[in-house]
Design an enzyme around this catalytic site. Structure first.
Site, PDB file in Angstrom:
ATOM      1  N   ASP A 139      37.238  32.416  39.782  1.00 35.43           N
ATOM      2  CA  ASP A 139      38.372  31.634  40.295  1.00 35.43           C
ATOM      3  C   ASP A 139      37.864  30.377  40.946  1.00 35.43           C
ATOM      4  O   ASP A 139      37.560  30.361  42.127  1.00 35.43           O
ATOM      5  CB  ASP A 139      39.171  32.491  41.285  1.00 35.43           C
ATOM      6  CG  ASP A 139      40.404  31.795  41.793  1.00 35.43           C
ATOM      7  OD1 ASP A 139      40.774  30.768  41.225  1.00 35.43           O
ATOM      8  OD2 ASP A 139      41.009  32.279  42.772  1.00 35.43           O
TER       9      ASP A 139
ATOM     10  N   GLU B 260      43.282  23.409  44.226  1.00 35.77           N
ATOM     11  CA  GLU B 260      44.324  24.354  43.805  1.00 35.77           C
ATOM     12  C   GLU B 260      44.554  25.401  44.890  1.00 35.77           C
ATOM     13  O   GLU B 260      45.682  25.813  45.147  1.00 35.77           O
ATOM     14  CB  GLU B 260      43.906  25.047  42.501  1.00 35.77           C
ATOM     15  CG  GLU B 260      45.026  25.861  41.841  1.00 35.77           C
ATOM     16  CD  GLU B 260      45.175  27.279  42.377  1.00 35.77           C
ATOM     17  OE1 GLU B 260      46.237  27.881  42.144  1.00 35.77           O
ATOM     18  OE2 GLU B 260      44.257  27.799  43.042  1.00 35.77           O
ATOM     19  N   GLU B 261      43.461  25.807  45.558  1.00 38.19           N
ATOM     20  CA  GLU B 261      43.551  26.959  46.453  1.00 38.19           C
ATOM     21  C   GLU B 261      44.366  26.726  47.718  1.00 38.19           C
ATOM     22  O   GLU B 261      45.065  27.619  48.165  1.00 38.19           O
ATOM     23  CB  GLU B 261      42.144  27.446  46.858  1.00 38.19           C
ATOM     24  CG  GLU B 261      41.302  27.981  45.710  1.00 38.19           C
ATOM     25  CD  GLU B 261      41.856  29.273  45.111  1.00 38.19           C
ATOM     26  OE1 GLU B 261      42.913  29.737  45.545  1.00 38.19           O
ATOM     27  OE2 GLU B 261      41.207  29.802  44.190  1.00 38.19           O
TER      28      GLU B 261
END
Ligand SMILES: *[C@@H]1O[C@H](CO)[C@@H](O)[C@H](O)[C@H]1NC(C)=O
Ligand SMILES: *[C@@H]1O[C@H](CO)[C@@H](O)[C@H](O)[C@H]1NC(C)=O
Ligand SMILES: *[C@@H]1O[C@H](CO)[C@@H](O)[C@H](O)[C@H]1NC(C)=O
Length: 501
Positions: A305, A339-340
């Site tokens: 991820d 994104e996180e």
């Protein structure tokens, strides 16, 4: 003549017109019956496909399967730079290295500046003080504040197993650390405890919120992730400890904990998306965009991820380029940042490319694991879905990567999807947990397009933990993902027209 330009006067005119239309339809029907053909819809895979589609797809797969490039590079990047939270030097170093490597492939890469938040964990610990002394592993949740005055706090624990129980016991919460021991019911559902647990507990006077890690499985792993802004500190604990606190409370034992967190947020910093592009030979203004994200959580190497997602997109571009394939439309791989904890990379890309919304044939994200690819999800029209289904069947069925399943899409591309761009996600299965395509115990979701339940995937065993490291990935599977993405994007880029909305 288009119906829209035919102005009808009054009733009888309209009736005459309707009669003419009906007769024309009958005539057409008769013609096609007498010619012995079933009429093709004007927009189909058969009418839209490039003559060399099969040959090019085979060339891409052959080149992909004889390489280990995505894995080797990802291993180097994650081993050398480690976790890459937005605002960190490690992220910038990883972006610099990645950019130089992309250039060394002979690809063109642009940097797109993005302002990103900068959250810093600092030191943190928790200690159980009663009924026994024991270290409690924690991982502060992204966005959390630290414990007040830079000091540890000591408080009694109240355990709840759901938000309903929190409401039922709201009068007991004042001055307590609330522990959520919620059951895992799938990532998209259970994540609400991580996101809103602290906010809901602070309303009733809690001094901190500890949330059981959102995961189907644990080996005392703590899973961090973003949380909504609250005025009390919040952290994840292990599944094992959350369950132990529940047992202690059920026995009537007094649970006391000491918690220390230095978490804080610094001013925003500048980072960047990396955009790899191959210009369209015939329709350079029309684009196919796909991507993954380069940032990761600060405790995770972010191999799964989403280093893998970003790197298989890059690898797809390397394959297309190295074979000298010339797409009809422009193909763009975006290695997003942030994104996180903010999705500012996705938002910035959308803002910079807002004029291309109607010229974007499809946007595809890969941020759900890069194991054995079995297809893509798709959020566009039925007409486009049918075309893609036939395309996948012809070009990708023999590696099993040609299914078109549900209609979900990832965070980074969501700004485009919400404006009507057809969107999708790469779908993969982790064979480590068995043949879950055919195992009813592992669940199916997302009717009317049944697919294995992503919430049960081994992806969520490691996601946002220290265990998200390169050894969980396979060189062969990464090359399969890159091949699948290269074939999907290149073949969509080579259709005669854009995908219909
Ligand atoms: C990344 O590269 C740029 C350009 O060479 C350089 O100015 C910058 O300092 C590098 N970043 C880091 C963190 O070293
Ligand atoms: C995209 O197309 C829609 C529908 O035709 C139109 O309303 C919109 O203004 C277009 N947007 C841009 C940025 O051209
Ligand atoms: C769809 O997925 C299944 C299960 O992985 C696979 O056996 C099949 O070949 C795939 N179909 C296509 C068209 O790729």
């Amino acid at each position: 003549m288009s119906a829209g330009r035919y102005a009808f006067g009054h009733h009888s005119d309209r009736r005459t017109a309707a009669m003419i239309c009906f007769l024309m339809l009958l005539l057409q029907l008769q013609l096609s019956i007498s010619a012995g053909v079933i009429e093709m819809p004007s927009y189909s895979w058969e009418t839209q496909k490039d003559v060399n589609a099969q040959r090019d797809a085979h060339a891409i797969m052959e080149a992909a399967f004889s390489s280990r490039s995505a894995y080797e590079r990802l291993a180097y990047m994650t081993d050398t730079f480690g976790p890459r939270l937005s605002g960190s030097t490690a992220l910038e170093l990883a972006l610099n290295w990645t950019k130089e490597e992309i250039l060394s492939d002979g690809l063109s890469v642009q940097e797109e500046p993005v302002k990103v938040p900068c959250w810093v964990r600092g030191k943190e610990y928790a200690t159980l003080r009663s009924p026994r002394v024991k270290n409690v592993r924690i991982a502060g949740l992204g966005g959390s504040i630290g414990t007040p005055n830079g000091e540890p706090l000591i408080a009694k624990v109240l355990v709840v197993s759901s938000f309903d129980e929190l409401e039922a016991r709201k009068n007991e919460i004042e001055g307590h650390v609330v522990v959520y021991n919620e059951e895992y019911e799938g990532y998209s559902t259970t994540i609400s405890y991580r996101l809103t647990g602290a906010q809901r507990a602070e309303k009733y006077g809690a001094v901190a919120a500890l949330v059981r890690s959102v995961s189907p499985f644990g080996l005392k792993t703590v899973h961090t992730g973003s949380s909504n802004t609250a005025s009390i500190p919040t952290a994840a604990i292990t599944k094992e400890d959350a369950q132990m606190f529940s047992r202690m409370q059920a026995r009537g034992q007094d649970i006391e904990i000491e918690l220390y967190m230095e978490a804080h947020t610094l001013p925003d910093q500048m980072s960047r998306n990396l955009i790899i592009e191959i210009k369209g030979a015939k329709e350079p203004d029309e684009v196919i965009v796909f991507g993954g994200h380069m940032d990761s959580w600060d405790i995770a190497d972010g191999a799964m991820d989403d280093g893998a997602g970003a790197y298989v997109c890059w690898e797809a571009m390397r394959l297309i380029n190295s074979l000298g394939l010339k797409p009809r439309r422009t193909i763009r791989a975006v290695l997003f940042v942030n994104e996180e904890n903010g999705a500012m990379g996705g938002q910035q890309y959308y803002q910079n490319h807002v004029n291309e919304v109607n010229l974007t044939s499809i946007a595809i994200e890969t941020d759900e694991g890069n194991f054995s690819p079995y297809g893509i999800s798709f959020s566009g029209s039925d007409e486009a879905r049918t075309l893609l289904t036939n395309m996948g069947q012809e070009l990708l069925a023999h590696i099993g990567a040609g299914n078109v399943t549900g209609d979900d899409y990832g965070t980074d591309i969501s700004y485009m999807c919400e404006q009507g761009v057809p969107c999708g996600s790469l779908k993969t299965l982790d064979p480590r947990i068995g043949d879950y395509a055919n195992n009813p115990c592992l669940g199916f979701s997302n009717p009317p397009y049944p697919e294995p339940d992503m919430g049960k995937s081994a992806y969520f065993w490691y996601h946002h933990t220290e265990a998200d490291t390169i050894d969980k990935l396979s060189p062969e599977q990464l090359q399969h993902c890159a091949a699948a993405l290269a074939v999907w994007t290149f073949s969509i880029a080579n259709l005669h027209s854009l995908l219909p909305r």
